[in-house]
Design a protein around this motif. Structure first.
Motif, PDB file in Angstrom:
ATOM      1  N   UNK A   5       1.365 -12.325  64.076  1.00 45.40           N
ATOM      2  CA  UNK A   5       0.866 -12.870  62.824  1.00 45.40           C
ATOM      3  C   UNK A   5       0.319 -11.750  61.940  1.00 45.40           C
ATOM      4  N   UNK A   6       0.641 -11.814  60.662  1.00 49.57           N
ATOM      5  CA  UNK A   6       0.181 -10.820  59.708  1.00 49.57           C
ATOM      6  C   UNK A   6      -1.345 -10.877  59.568  1.00 49.57           C
ATOM      7  N   UNK A 234       5.916   3.208  44.658  1.00 46.30           N
ATOM      8  CA  UNK A 234       4.936   4.240  44.329  1.00 46.30           C
ATOM      9  C   UNK A 234       3.490   3.872  44.613  1.00 46.30           C
ATOM     10  N   UNK A 235       3.139   2.583  44.609  1.00 44.38           N
ATOM     11  CA  UNK A 235       1.725   2.231  44.810  1.00 44.38           C
ATOM     12  C   UNK A 235       1.526   1.314  46.025  1.00 44.38           C
ATOM     13  N   UNK A 236       2.327   1.501  47.046  1.00 42.14           N
ATOM     14  CA  UNK A 236       2.165   0.708  48.278  1.00 42.14           C
ATOM     15  C   UNK A 236       0.785   0.900  48.887  1.00 42.14           C
ATOM     16  N   UNK A 237       0.197   2.067  48.683  1.00 44.47           N
ATOM     17  CA  UNK A 237      -1.121   2.361  49.234  1.00 44.47           C
ATOM     18  C   UNK A 237      -2.263   1.980  48.297  1.00 44.47           C
ATOM     19  N   UNK A 238      -1.953   1.382  47.130  1.00 48.01           N
ATOM     20  CA  UNK A 238      -2.965   1.204  46.095  1.00 48.01           C
ATOM     21  C   UNK A 238      -3.208  -0.258  45.704  1.00 48.01           C
ATOM     22  N   UNK A 262       8.830  -7.865  50.080  1.00 47.02           N
ATOM     23  CA  UNK A 262       8.155  -6.614  50.400  1.00 47.02           C
ATOM     24  C   UNK A 262       8.681  -6.014  51.694  1.00 47.02           C
ATOM     25  N   UNK A 263       8.790  -4.688  51.748  1.00 49.41           N
ATOM     26  CA  UNK A 263       9.062  -4.013  53.009  1.00 49.41           C
ATOM     27  C   UNK A 263       7.923  -4.308  53.976  1.00 49.41           C
ATOM     28  N   UNK A 264       8.185  -4.324  55.260  1.00 48.34           N
ATOM     29  CA  UNK A 264       7.157  -4.673  56.231  1.00 48.34           C
ATOM     30  C   UNK A 264       5.993  -3.701  56.214  1.00 48.34           C
ATOM     31  N   UNK A 265       6.274  -2.405  56.042  1.00 47.41           N
ATOM     32  CA  UNK A 265       5.175  -1.447  56.003  1.00 47.41           C
ATOM     33  C   UNK A 265       4.331  -1.647  54.750  1.00 47.41           C
ATOM     34  N   UNK A 266       4.971  -1.960  53.615  1.00 46.59           N
ATOM     35  CA  UNK A 266       4.237  -2.231  52.386  1.00 46.59           C
ATOM     36  C   UNK A 266       3.408  -3.504  52.525  1.00 46.59           C
ATOM     37  N   UNK A 267       3.960  -4.512  53.170  1.00 51.05           N
ATOM     38  CA  UNK A 267       3.236  -5.771  53.354  1.00 51.05           C
ATOM     39  C   UNK A 267       1.977  -5.557  54.194  1.00 51.05           C
ATOM     40  N   UNK A 268       2.084  -4.772  55.273  1.00 52.38           N
ATOM     41  CA  UNK A 268       0.908  -4.494  56.112  1.00 52.38           C
ATOM     42  C   UNK A 268      -0.181  -3.787  55.309  1.00 52.38           C
ATOM     43  N   UNK A 269       0.233  -2.853  54.489  1.00 51.64           N
ATOM     44  CA  UNK A 269      -0.741  -2.114  53.683  1.00 51.64           C
ATOM     45  C   UNK A 269      -1.439  -3.025  52.675  1.00 51.64           C
ATOM     46  N   UNK A 270      -0.658  -3.796  51.951  1.00 48.91           N
ATOM     47  CA  UNK A 270      -1.204  -4.641  50.883  1.00 48.91           C
ATOM     48  C   UNK A 270      -2.077  -5.756  51.448  1.00 48.91           C
ATOM     49  N   UNK A 271      -1.641  -6.378  52.508  1.00 52.41           N
ATOM     50  CA  UNK A 271      -2.355  -7.536  53.047  1.00 52.41           C
ATOM     51  C   UNK A 271      -3.584  -7.154  53.861  1.00 52.41           C
ATOM     52  N   UNK A 272      -3.626  -5.885  54.354  1.00 51.43           N
ATOM     53  CA  UNK A 272      -4.667  -5.586  55.330  1.00 51.43           C
ATOM     54  C   UNK A 272      -5.161  -4.130  55.316  1.00 51.43           C
TER      55      UNK A 272
END
Length: 287
Positions: A5-6, A234-238, A262-272
């Motif tokens: 689960x995310x 460009x702003x996956x970390x932001x 969203x890419x899975x790595x981008x989703x993990x960053x944005x959501x958490x």
């Protein structure tokens, strides 16, 4: 194989207790806006039920932001409820204290008290409701104090409808860009994605290492695809997930994000992960 689960942190969540719902509906700022968006139909719940709902939806932590625009609207700050919620469920909520820049040195002292004595994780300001842009001089002592204390500033950067006395210009992300350049060590989070200044908000995040944003309330608005494209690049970390509950139902916001390509790595960053980093909790789930 069982899908993990995310994990989720909601960076703008306000519990929909009866006092909060009634306070929003009857406020000098949002009374007309509530009628325009159908907020009057929102259902109130007791706090334990709200927390149980967060657990069911997989939300690990909610950031509760206060608001103080007493000078411009004569409405008392809602900070006491922020403190109440955080003390009732310290494992579920963290607070950002609302600050009114027009209160001058009293506001600066309030920042110190909120962080050092009350345990707040940052401050929240609203240039739109203060009737001055984020780069206006009255905000600068607050930014300097937050640099000294090492806490972030949460800036509401979008114009709710039908708010008396407030104009679109006060929510221009180019003013946040100026602040970021003057205070490079200060973490700034633009809430609501600076909408409708979509490209300006994205580029403000891109060109300033200390600027982040959420896109709460605009997950289904025109140009949301531009935000999503930027999150994938460009702003996956932001970018941090925020629901703006109770103006938007948390489940609806999560549903909108689930539909984003969203890419899975981008989703993990944005959501958490990005939220944990801003809050000083680390990015991997281990404080």
């Amino acid at each position: 194989m069982t899908q993990t689960r995310q994990k989720v942190i909601d960076f703008r969540f306000r519990p929909n207790t009866p006092e909060i719902i009634n306070g929003i509906k009857n406020s000098a700022m949002f009374k007309a806006a509530c009628k325009a968006i159908g907020f009057d139909a929102r259902q109130a719940q007791p706090l334990p039920e709200i927390v149980a709902g967060l657990d069911r939806l997989g939300v690990e932590l909610g950031v509760i932001t206060g608001r103080d625009c007493e000078t411009t609207y004569g409405f008392p700050a809602n900070n006491p409820s922020v403190l109440e919620f955080c003390r009732a469920y310290p494992e579920k909520f963290v607070g950002f204290w609302g600050i009114d820049p027009h209160k001058k040195m009293a506001a600066v002292r309030e920042v110190e008290r909120a962080v050092r004595e009350l345990g707040m994780k940052g401050i929240a300001i609203d240039p739109y409701l203060a009737h001055i842009p984020a780069s206006e001089a009255r905000f600068y002592p607050l930014y300097a104090k937050c640099c000294e204390l090492g806490v972030p500033v949460f800036i509401t950067m979008a114009p709710p409808p039908q708010v008396p006395g407030a104009i679109l210009e006060y929510a221009d992300p180019r003013d946040v860009d100026k602040v970021a350049r003057d205070f490079p060590e200060l973490v700034l989070i633009m809430s609501h994605g600076g909408y409708p200044f979509v490209n300006e908000s994205i580029y403000t995040c891109l060109r300033n290492a200390n600027v982040y944003m959420d896109i709460s309330e605009y997950e289904r608005a025109p140009m949301v695809d531009v935000y999503v494209q930027a999150m994938n690049g460009s702003i996956a970390d932001k970018v941090v997930f925020a629901s703006a509950h109770p103006f938007v139902e948390l489940a609806d916001a999560l549903e909108a994000y689930a539909a984003f390509p969203l890419r899975e790595d981008a989703r993990r960053k944005v959501m958490y992960e990005n939220a944990r980093r801003i809050l000083g909790l680390g990015a991997d789930g281990n404080a």
